[in-house]
Scaffold this active site. Structure first.
Site, PDB file in Angstrom:
ATOM      1  N   LYS A 129      27.234  38.325  33.971  1.00  0.00           N
ATOM      2  CA  LYS A 129      27.983  37.154  34.452  1.00  0.00           C
ATOM      3  C   LYS A 129      27.960  37.140  35.974  1.00  0.00           C
ATOM      4  CE  LYS A 129      31.543  36.491  30.931  1.00  0.00           C
ATOM      5  NZ  LYS A 129      33.004  36.437  30.767  1.00  0.00           N
TER       6      LYS A 129
ATOM      7  N   LYS B  33      31.017  48.795  27.852  1.00  0.00           N
ATOM      8  CA  LYS B  33      30.798  47.385  28.199  1.00  0.00           C
ATOM      9  C   LYS B  33      29.440  46.926  27.669  1.00  0.00           C
ATOM     10  CE  LYS B  33      31.109  43.638  31.360  1.00  0.00           C
ATOM     11  NZ  LYS B  33      31.438  43.067  32.652  1.00  0.00           N
TER      12      LYS B  33
ATOM     13  N   ASN C  14      38.812  40.694  28.060  1.00  0.00           N
ATOM     14  CA  ASN C  14      39.872  39.989  28.787  1.00  0.00           C
ATOM     15  C   ASN C  14      41.258  40.567  28.520  1.00  0.00           C
ATOM     16  OD1 ASN C  14      38.184  38.095  30.048  1.00  0.00           O
ATOM     17  ND2 ASN C  14      38.085  36.904  28.164  1.00  0.00           N
TER      18      ASN C  14
ATOM     19  N   ARG D 125      14.721  28.666  42.194  1.00  0.00           N
ATOM     20  CA  ARG D 125      14.841  28.685  40.728  1.00  0.00           C
ATOM     21  C   ARG D 125      14.793  30.092  40.140  1.00  0.00           C
ATOM     22  NH1 ARG D 125      11.219  24.517  41.442  1.00  0.00           N
ATOM     23  NH2 ARG D 125      12.277  22.505  41.443  1.00  0.00           N
TER      24      ARG D 125
ATOM     25  N   HIS E 213      42.985  42.199  42.106  1.00  0.00           N
ATOM     26  CA  HIS E 213      42.704  41.893  40.699  1.00  0.00           C
ATOM     27  C   HIS E 213      43.108  43.045  39.770  1.00  0.00           C
ATOM     28  CE1 HIS E 213      40.552  40.375  37.205  1.00  0.00           C
ATOM     29  NE2 HIS E 213      39.923  41.529  37.123  1.00  0.00           N
TER      30      HIS E 213
ATOM     31  N   GLU F   9      40.283  48.704  35.209  1.00  0.00           N
ATOM     32  CA  GLU F   9      39.302  48.253  34.211  1.00  0.00           C
ATOM     33  C   GLU F   9      38.870  49.414  33.309  1.00  0.00           C
ATOM     34  OE1 GLU F   9      38.829  45.070  33.944  1.00  0.00           O
ATOM     35  OE2 GLU F   9      39.089  44.198  35.949  1.00  0.00           O
TER      36      GLU F   9
ATOM     37  N   HIS G 213      44.032  40.354  31.013  1.00  0.00           N
ATOM     38  CA  HIS G 213      43.566  39.383  31.999  1.00  0.00           C
ATOM     39  C   HIS G 213      44.211  38.010  31.855  1.00  0.00           C
ATOM     40  CE1 HIS G 213      40.659  42.420  32.982  1.00  0.00           C
ATOM     41  NE2 HIS G 213      40.055  41.651  33.870  1.00  0.00           N
TER      42      HIS G 213
ATOM     43  N   ARG H 201      33.038  39.494  22.842  1.00  0.00           N
ATOM     44  CA  ARG H 201      33.068  39.837  24.277  1.00  0.00           C
ATOM     45  C   ARG H 201      34.429  39.509  24.894  1.00  0.00           C
ATOM     46  NH1 ARG H 201      28.511  38.989  29.065  1.00  0.00           N
ATOM     47  NH2 ARG H 201      29.828  39.811  30.728  1.00  0.00           N
TER      48      ARG H 201
ATOM     49  N   GLU I 175      29.648  35.439  25.263  1.00  0.00           N
ATOM     50  CA  GLU I 175      31.085  35.352  24.997  1.00  0.00           C
ATOM     51  C   GLU I 175      31.451  34.221  24.051  1.00  0.00           C
ATOM     52  OE1 GLU I 175      33.694  36.302  28.289  1.00  0.00           O
ATOM     53  OE2 GLU I 175      35.365  35.333  27.276  1.00  0.00           O
TER      54      GLU I 175
ATOM     55  N   HIS J 244      45.408  37.201  35.273  1.00  0.00           N
ATOM     56  CA  HIS J 244      44.897  36.067  36.063  1.00  0.00           C
ATOM     57  C   HIS J 244      46.024  35.138  36.478  1.00  0.00           C
ATOM     58  CE1 HIS J 244      40.477  36.281  34.485  1.00  0.00           C
ATOM     59  NE2 HIS J 244      40.626  36.957  35.598  1.00  0.00           N
TER      60      HIS J 244
HETATM   61  N1  LIG Z   1      30.796  39.369  36.782  1.00  0.00           N
HETATM   62  C1  LIG Z   1      31.709  40.003  36.092  1.00  0.00           C
HETATM   63  O1  LIG Z   1      31.541  40.283  34.907  1.00  0.00           O
HETATM   64  C2  LIG Z   1      32.960  40.437  36.788  1.00  0.00           C
HETATM   65  C3  LIG Z   1      33.815  41.345  36.166  1.00  0.00           C
HETATM   66  C4  LIG Z   1      34.937  41.764  36.871  1.00  0.00           C
HETATM   67  C5  LIG Z   1      35.177  41.286  38.146  1.00  0.00           C
HETATM   68  N2  LIG Z   1      34.326  40.383  38.713  1.00  0.00           N
HETATM   69  C6  LIG Z   1      34.557  39.870  40.064  1.00  0.00           C
HETATM   70  O2  LIG Z   1      34.504  40.967  40.970  1.00  0.00           O
HETATM   71  C7  LIG Z   1      35.281  40.656  42.117  1.00  0.00           C
HETATM   72  C8  LIG Z   1      36.131  41.852  42.457  1.00  0.00           C
HETATM   73  O3  LIG Z   1      35.278  42.948  42.717  1.00  0.00           O
HETATM   74  P1  LIG Z   1      35.747  44.126  43.680  1.00  0.00           P
HETATM   75  O4  LIG Z   1      37.074  44.587  43.281  1.00  0.00           O
HETATM   76  O5  LIG Z   1      34.622  45.091  43.755  1.00  0.00           O
HETATM   77  O6  LIG Z   1      35.973  43.364  45.062  1.00  0.00           O
HETATM   78  P2  LIG Z   1      35.175  43.315  46.443  1.00  0.00           P
HETATM   79  O7  LIG Z   1      33.746  43.086  46.249  1.00  0.00           O
HETATM   80  O8  LIG Z   1      35.916  42.349  47.286  1.00  0.00           O
HETATM   81  O9  LIG Z   1      35.382  44.781  47.013  1.00  0.00           O
HETATM   82  C9  LIG Z   1      36.662  45.216  47.355  1.00  0.00           C
HETATM   83  C10 LIG Z   1      36.738  45.672  48.814  1.00  0.00           C
HETATM   84  O10 LIG Z   1      36.138  46.954  48.901  1.00  0.00           O
HETATM   85  C11 LIG Z   1      35.146  46.964  49.891  1.00  0.00           C
HETATM   86  N3  LIG Z   1      34.128  47.919  49.433  1.00  0.00           N
HETATM   87  C12 LIG Z   1      33.355  47.847  48.331  1.00  0.00           C
HETATM   88  N4  LIG Z   1      32.613  48.955  48.203  1.00  0.00           N
HETATM   89  C13 LIG Z   1      32.915  49.748  49.245  1.00  0.00           C
HETATM   90  C14 LIG Z   1      32.489  51.040  49.659  1.00  0.00           C
HETATM   91  N5  LIG Z   1      31.633  51.759  48.931  1.00  0.00           N
HETATM   92  N6  LIG Z   1      33.001  51.522  50.804  1.00  0.00           N
HETATM   93  C15 LIG Z   1      33.914  50.831  51.540  1.00  0.00           C
HETATM   94  N7  LIG Z   1      34.364  49.622  51.175  1.00  0.00           N
HETATM   95  C16 LIG Z   1      33.867  49.096  50.053  1.00  0.00           C
HETATM   96  C17 LIG Z   1      34.693  45.557  50.029  1.00  0.00           C
HETATM   97  O11 LIG Z   1      34.168  45.305  51.322  1.00  0.00           O
HETATM   98  C18 LIG Z   1      35.976  44.792  49.786  1.00  0.00           C
HETATM   99  O12 LIG Z   1      36.713  44.706  50.981  1.00  0.00           O
HETATM  100  C19 LIG Z   1      36.096  39.421  41.770  1.00  0.00           C
HETATM  101  O13 LIG Z   1      35.544  38.309  42.435  1.00  0.00           O
HETATM  102  C20 LIG Z   1      35.915  39.277  40.264  1.00  0.00           C
HETATM  103  O14 LIG Z   1      35.958  37.944  39.838  1.00  0.00           O
HETATM  104  C21 LIG Z   1      33.232  39.964  38.056  1.00  0.00           C
HETATM  105 ZN   LIG Z   2      38.843  42.299  35.444  1.00  0.00          ZN
END
Ligand SMILES: NC(=O)c1ccc[n+]([C@@H]2O[C@H](COP(=O)([O-])OP(=O)(O)OC[C@H]3O[C@@H](n4cnc5c(N)ncnc54)[C@H](O)[C@@H]3O)[C@@H](O)[C@H]2O)c1
Ligand SMILES: [Zn+2]
Length: 357
Positions: free
Chosen positions: A142, A225, A243, A120, A262, A184, A246, A239, A235, A250
């Site tokens: 989020k 942000k 998007n 929890r 992405h 971003e 996006h 907020r 949101e 998306h």
């Molecule tokens: N919560 C939110 O507000 C929010 C906002 C935007 C995106 N997201 C989510 O984030 C995700 C995308 O994040 P991402 O682009 O970081 O993807 P990810 O976590 O898959 O990282 C991208 C790749 O880079 C590698 N990597 C990360 N840091 C590294 C480092 N320092 N050295 C070597 N390799 C490294 C990872 O292993 C992976 O293969 C999606 O699932 C998306 O939905 C969430």
């Molecule tokens: Zn995004």
């Protein structure tokens, strides 16, 4: 020098930003060392987990578990969530424990949801290692995982105790991922305008690994942000501006089975939505968008993607409420986003067509 950006609200927390941060030192006086677990993916873990575990132990933390998940979006699944939770239980992470999420947005989203639900709720510290996670996903609360039916369908709002973003971690980040994070950054600069827009001139240098440029852009993005989220954490209104790019982005991601990154889809989405913005508000920002997307090393088109597939995915998007209109964030001008703009299927289709043809 490390920088601290406070994220306000009920349980305020800092984003600590620097290069070569002394992790235990940064947490001292803020969170008492105790039992903890580290969640990471095998890519990030191979580079940085050992050093993080040693830093925590030096600071009096007891690392009871290191859980590694496979890298990539597929790890935001019920299956991986279940396996990671079971590992924490087996290794004996207790209710007073803290989960450190070391990785990109995938590990952050999964780890945040895990920390919110395991027993929890245990403490959460975000250690974002991708540029995208530093500027976007680690801030704002989020968290969540995907279902076969769609992305981010299961989740929770969670406030971490702290976010520590060590720019030194970015040295091992692949170039393509740097560009994705810059998508971003460009988005937020366009939404914010003013000095942030001027600093977008640093995007090219940041892409090339200039750490001063990277740091400036990360700090700008986190502050922006944070200010948007503070005004509307759940949101219900403003907020939604985050998007920008996006809605179509998306749609493109889903239409090509998540084969595109992405950030790349968002870049293409912003170009399509800049086009819609011009039609609605008359201000032509396409040239500026193209220039910034180019500096970031991002694509401006997604050739071969079918318009019908993009529209279908957009209709399925959970954020849509009404049947035959899409709701967009558009730019009246740089720094002047308008959200909830209704766009019909045909008009949206034309904008998509221009970036996929
Ligand atoms: N919560 C939110 O507000 C929010 C906002 C935007 C995106 N997201 C989510 O984030 C995700 C995308 O994040 P991402 O682009 O970081 O993807 P990810 O976590 O898959 O990282 C991208 C790749 O880079 C590698 N990597 C990360 N840091 C590294 C480092 N320092 N050295 C070597 N390799 C490294 C990872 O292993 C992976 O293969 C999606 O699932 C998306 O939905 C969430
Ligand atoms: Zn995004």
């Amino acid at each position: 020098m490390d920088e601290r950006i406070e994220i306000g609200g009920d349980n305020p927390y800092p984003v600590v930003l620097g290069e070569g941060i002394d992790l235990a030192g940064a947490l001292e006086g803020m969170i008492e060392g105790g039992p903890c677990a580290l969640l990471t993916d095998s890519e990030v873990g191979a580079h940085h987990a050992g050093e993080v575990v040693r830093a925590l132990e030096r600071g009096g933390w007891r690392v009871v578990s290191v859980v590694e998940v496979p890298p990539g979006e597929h790890s935001k699944s019920l299956e991986t969530y279940g396996r990671a939770a079971a590992a924490l239980a087996r290794d004996g992470l207790t209710r007073d424990g803290t989960l450190f999420a070391l990785g990109g947005g995938v590990v952050g989203d999964l780890g945040g949801f895990l920390a919110a639900t395991y027993m929890r709720g245990v403490g959460l510290v975000m250690l974002p290692t991708s540029l995208l996670a530093m500027v976007d996903s680690a801030v704002g609360g989020k968290t969540g995982i995907d279902l076969p039916e769609g992305k981010n369908l299961l989740g929770a709002f969670v406030r971490p105790r702290a976010v520590v973003a060590d720019l030194a971690w970015l040295r091992t980040l692949p170039e393509r991922e740097v560009s994705c994070g810059l998508a971003e950054v460009v988005k937020m600069g366009l939404l914010c305008g003013g000095g942030f827009l001027e600093d977008l001139a640093l995007v090219g240098a940041a892409r090339g690994g200039d750490m001063v440029a990277v740091r400036t852009l990360v700090a700008r993005s986190v502050r922006f942000k944070a200010s948007v989220v503070a005004s509307d954490e759940r949101e219900r209104g403003r907020r939604a501006i985050l998007n920008y790019g996006h809605t179509i982005g998306h749609g493109i991601e889903a239409a090509c089975g998540y084969e595109i990154r992405h950030g790349e889809a968002v870049a293409v989405g912003m170009l399509a939505e800049a086009d819609l913005s011009r039609e609605r508000f008359g201000r032509d920002l396409l040239g500026l968008h193209r220039e910034l997307v180019g500096l970031a090393g991002l694509p401006s088109r997604a050739p071969g993607v079918r318009v019908g597939d993009v529209l279908l995915a957009m209709r399925r998007d959970k954020k849509r409420t009404q049947k035959d209109v899409h709701r967009f964030v558009l730019l009246r001008d740089v720094g002047e986003p308008v959200w909830g703009v209704e766009v019909g299927e045909e008009e949206a289709g034309r904008a998509v067509e221009r970036v996929v043809a």
